[in-house]
Motif scaffolding. Structure first.
Motif, PDB file in Angstrom:
ATOM      1  N   GLN A 108       0.827  -1.211   0.000  1.00  0.00           N
ATOM      2  CA  GLN A 108       0.000   0.000   0.000  1.00  0.00           C
ATOM      3  C   GLN A 108       0.858   1.256   0.000  1.00  0.00           C
ATOM      4  OE1 GLN A 108      -3.480   0.092  -0.340  1.00  0.00           O
ATOM      5  NE2 GLN A 108      -2.894   2.193  -0.828  1.00  0.00           N
ATOM      6  N   GLN A 109       1.940   1.255   0.754  1.00  0.00           N
ATOM      7  CA  GLN A 109       2.827   2.414   0.791  1.00  0.00           C
ATOM      8  C   GLN A 109       3.475   2.664  -0.566  1.00  0.00           C
ATOM      9  OE1 GLN A 109       5.115   0.808   4.060  1.00  0.00           O
ATOM     10  NE2 GLN A 109       4.388   2.431   5.448  1.00  0.00           N
ATOM     11  N   ILE A 110       3.860   1.601  -1.257  1.00  0.00           N
ATOM     12  CA  ILE A 110       4.444   1.739  -2.592  1.00  0.00           C
ATOM     13  C   ILE A 110       3.413   2.301  -3.564  1.00  0.00           C
ATOM     14  CG2 ILE A 110       5.361   0.450  -4.577  1.00  0.00           C
ATOM     15  CD1 ILE A 110       6.745  -1.391  -2.484  1.00  0.00           C
ATOM     16  N   GLU A 111       2.204   1.754  -3.534  1.00  0.00           N
ATOM     17  CA  GLU A 111       1.156   2.276  -4.417  1.00  0.00           C
ATOM     18  C   GLU A 111       0.876   3.750  -4.140  1.00  0.00           C
ATOM     19  OE1 GLU A 111      -2.306  -0.292  -4.274  1.00  0.00           O
ATOM     20  OE2 GLU A 111      -1.523  -1.416  -5.987  1.00  0.00           O
ATOM     21  N   ASP A 112       0.837   4.134  -2.856  1.00  0.00           N
ATOM     22  CA  ASP A 112       0.602   5.529  -2.496  1.00  0.00           C
ATOM     23  C   ASP A 112       1.715   6.432  -3.021  1.00  0.00           C
ATOM     24  OD1 ASP A 112      -1.705   4.744  -1.187  1.00  0.00           O
ATOM     25  OD2 ASP A 112      -0.833   4.878   0.825  1.00  0.00           O
ATOM     26  N   ARG A 113       2.941   5.975  -2.921  1.00  0.00           N
ATOM     27  CA  ARG A 113       4.080   6.779  -3.391  1.00  0.00           C
ATOM     28  C   ARG A 113       4.080   6.900  -4.918  1.00  0.00           C
ATOM     29  NH1 ARG A 113       5.344   5.664   1.711  1.00  0.00           N
ATOM     30  NH2 ARG A 113       6.954   6.859   2.765  1.00  0.00           N
ATOM     31  N   ILE A 114       3.711   5.839  -5.592  1.00  0.00           N
ATOM     32  CA  ILE A 114       3.623   5.890  -7.054  1.00  0.00           C
ATOM     33  C   ILE A 114       2.549   6.891  -7.484  1.00  0.00           C
ATOM     34  CG2 ILE A 114       2.963   4.569  -9.111  1.00  0.00           C
ATOM     35  CD1 ILE A 114       4.448   2.155  -7.787  1.00  0.00           C
ATOM     36  N   LYS A 115       1.403   6.875  -6.811  1.00  0.00           N
ATOM     37  CA  LYS A 115       0.345   7.847  -7.115  1.00  0.00           C
ATOM     38  C   LYS A 115       0.816   9.273  -6.861  1.00  0.00           C
ATOM     39  CE  LYS A 115      -3.502   4.789  -6.128  1.00  0.00           C
ATOM     40  NZ  LYS A 115      -4.525   4.387  -5.151  1.00  0.00           N
ATOM     41  N   ARG A 116       1.516   9.475  -5.740  1.00  0.00           N
ATOM     42  CA  ARG A 116       2.006  10.817  -5.411  1.00  0.00           C
ATOM     43  C   ARG A 116       3.024  11.288  -6.450  1.00  0.00           C
ATOM     44  NH1 ARG A 116       6.454  12.223  -3.104  1.00  0.00           N
ATOM     45  NH2 ARG A 116       6.802  10.281  -1.983  1.00  0.00           N
ATOM     46  N   MET A 117       3.940  10.403  -6.846  1.00  0.00           N
ATOM     47  CA  MET A 117       4.930  10.782  -7.864  1.00  0.00           C
ATOM     48  C   MET A 117       4.249  11.090  -9.199  1.00  0.00           C
ATOM     49  SD  MET A 117       8.310   8.415  -7.044  1.00  0.00           S
ATOM     50  CE  MET A 117       7.467   6.859  -7.235  1.00  0.00           C
ATOM     51  N   ALA A 118       3.214  10.328  -9.542  1.00  0.00           N
ATOM     52  CA  ALA A 118       2.481  10.585 -10.786  1.00  0.00           C
ATOM     53  C   ALA A 118       1.840  11.972 -10.742  1.00  0.00           C
ATOM     54  CB  ALA A 118       1.423   9.507 -11.019  1.00  0.00           C
ATOM     55  N   TRP A 119       1.249  12.341  -9.623  1.00  0.00           N
ATOM     56  CA  TRP A 119       0.658  13.670  -9.494  1.00  0.00           C
ATOM     57  C   TRP A 119       1.727  14.758  -9.588  1.00  0.00           C
ATOM     58  CZ3 TRP A 119      -4.017  15.420 -10.199  1.00  0.00           C
ATOM     59  CH2 TRP A 119      -5.096  14.543 -10.045  1.00  0.00           C
ATOM     60  N   GLN A 120       2.889  14.532  -8.968  1.00  0.00           N
ATOM     61  CA  GLN A 120       3.976  15.510  -9.045  1.00  0.00           C
ATOM     62  C   GLN A 120       4.458  15.677 -10.488  1.00  0.00           C
ATOM     63  OE1 GLN A 120       6.553  13.592  -6.162  1.00  0.00           O
ATOM     64  NE2 GLN A 120       6.260  15.282  -4.715  1.00  0.00           N
ATOM     65  N   ILE A 121       4.563  14.561 -11.182  1.00  0.00           N
ATOM     66  CA  ILE A 121       4.983  14.607 -12.589  1.00  0.00           C
ATOM     67  C   ILE A 121       3.968  15.390 -13.414  1.00  0.00           C
ATOM     68  CG2 ILE A 121       5.298  13.184 -14.663  1.00  0.00           C
ATOM     69  CD1 ILE A 121       6.528  11.040 -12.722  1.00  0.00           C
ATOM     70  N   TYR A 122       2.686  15.090 -13.210  1.00  0.00           N
ATOM     71  CA  TYR A 122       1.645  15.792 -13.953  1.00  0.00           C
ATOM     72  C   TYR A 122       1.660  17.297 -13.648  1.00  0.00           C
ATOM     73  CZ  TYR A 122      -2.982  17.247 -15.550  1.00  0.00           C
ATOM     74  OH  TYR A 122      -4.012  17.904 -16.159  1.00  0.00           O
ATOM     75  N   GLU A 123       1.791  17.657 -12.369  1.00  0.00           N
ATOM     76  CA  GLU A 123       1.828  19.069 -11.999  1.00  0.00           C
ATOM     77  C   GLU A 123       3.007  19.789 -12.658  1.00  0.00           C
ATOM     78  OE1 GLU A 123       1.856  18.946  -7.741  1.00  0.00           O
ATOM     79  OE2 GLU A 123      -0.262  18.409  -7.630  1.00  0.00           O
ATOM     80  N   THR A 124       4.133  19.106 -12.764  1.00  0.00           N
ATOM     81  CA  THR A 124       5.324  19.691 -13.369  1.00  0.00           C
ATOM     82  C   THR A 124       5.192  19.810 -14.884  1.00  0.00           C
ATOM     83  OG1 THR A 124       6.686  18.785 -11.597  1.00  0.00           O
ATOM     84  CG2 THR A 124       7.833  19.429 -13.608  1.00  0.00           C
ATOM     85  N   HIS A 125       4.482  18.873 -15.493  1.00  0.00           N
ATOM     86  CA  HIS A 125       4.430  18.791 -16.958  1.00  0.00           C
ATOM     87  C   HIS A 125       3.032  19.017 -17.529  1.00  0.00           C
ATOM     88  CE1 HIS A 125       8.543  17.379 -17.210  1.00  0.00           C
ATOM     89  NE2 HIS A 125       8.297  16.647 -16.137  1.00  0.00           N
ATOM     90  N   GLN A 126       2.146  19.671 -16.802  1.00  0.00           N
ATOM     91  CA  GLN A 126       0.762  19.811 -17.248  1.00  0.00           C
ATOM     92  C   GLN A 126       0.614  20.595 -18.549  1.00  0.00           C
ATOM     93  OE1 GLN A 126      -1.610  21.804 -14.313  1.00  0.00           O
ATOM     94  NE2 GLN A 126       0.099  23.096 -13.697  1.00  0.00           N
ATOM     95  N   ASP A 127       1.602  21.397 -18.902  1.00  0.00           N
ATOM     96  CA  ASP A 127       1.520  22.165 -20.146  1.00  0.00           C
ATOM     97  C   ASP A 127       2.155  21.447 -21.333  1.00  0.00           C
ATOM     98  OD1 ASP A 127       0.194  24.245 -18.839  1.00  0.00           O
ATOM     99  OD2 ASP A 127       2.083  25.189 -18.248  1.00  0.00           O
ATOM    100  N   ASP A 128       2.701  20.273 -21.113  1.00  0.00           N
ATOM    101  CA  ASP A 128       3.321  19.498 -22.189  1.00  0.00           C
ATOM    102  C   ASP A 128       2.258  18.711 -22.948  1.00  0.00           C
ATOM    103  OD1 ASP A 128       5.770  20.384 -21.304  1.00  0.00           O
ATOM    104  OD2 ASP A 128       6.281  18.525 -20.270  1.00  0.00           O
TER     105      ASP A 128
END
Length: 168
Positions: free
Chosen positions: A12-32
């Motif tokens: 569960q902790q790994i899945e949560d971290r993967i989701k958080r990293m995905a959101w961070q990636i999207y926030e950083t690259h939302q204009d791409d």
């Protein structure tokens, strides 16, 4: 002498971290228009697949997944293989993905593959950052920063559920 193992991340902790990293990636690259995830074979690619799944669930961007093979035993030979093949990464955002950042050699030679292209941005993602770097490389997105000694081994299991990260 017996070796003790300690689970530092459960499924569960790994899945949560993967989701958080995905959101961070999207926030950083939302204009791409497109995000390229280049996962280092084997476990880095698996992590890239899991991140790509999350990104496809949360954002409208095109997610392209690539397998990046780096000769970990002899990275100076300059041979890296990218599949599927692609001529150009010009004006694209590339994210190199690996499971564990230890000395930084695998990640920096993976990043080197893209330095011959005029990419828009080049970022890195790791599930575990061990902080034992020999090279000036950092993880832009990381699931866990872990202080370990050099004798300890971090084992990441993303092959099948339940996922785990164990230190022994």
């Amino acid at each position: 002498m017996t070796t003790t193992s300690t689970e530092v991340l459960n499924h569960q902790q790994i899945e949560d971290r993967i989701k958080r990293m995905a959101w961070q990636i999207y926030e950083t690259h939302q204009d791409d228009a497109e995000i390229i995830l280049a996962g280092i074979v084997n476990k880095g690619y698996r992590l890239a697949e899991l991140i790509a799944e999350q990104l496809q669930n949360i954002c409208p961007l095109k997610i392209s997944l690539y397998r990046l093979k780096v000769d970990k035993k002899n990275p100076l030979n300059g041979i890296t293989e990218l599949s599927p093949a692609r001529e150009s990464f010009e004006d694209t955002s590339v994210i190199v993905v690996d499971d564990v950042l230890n000395t930084g050699s695998t990640l920096i030679y993976g990043v080197k593959h893209f330095l011959d292209h005029k990419v828009k941005q080049l970022k890195t993602v790791v599930l575990v950052d061990r902080n034992h770097k020999n090279f000036p490389v950092k993880a832009d997105f990381k699931g866990l920063s872990l202080s370990t000694n050099l004798m300890e081994h971090v084992e990441v299991n993303l092959k099948e559920a339940p996922f785990t990260v164990v230190v022994s």
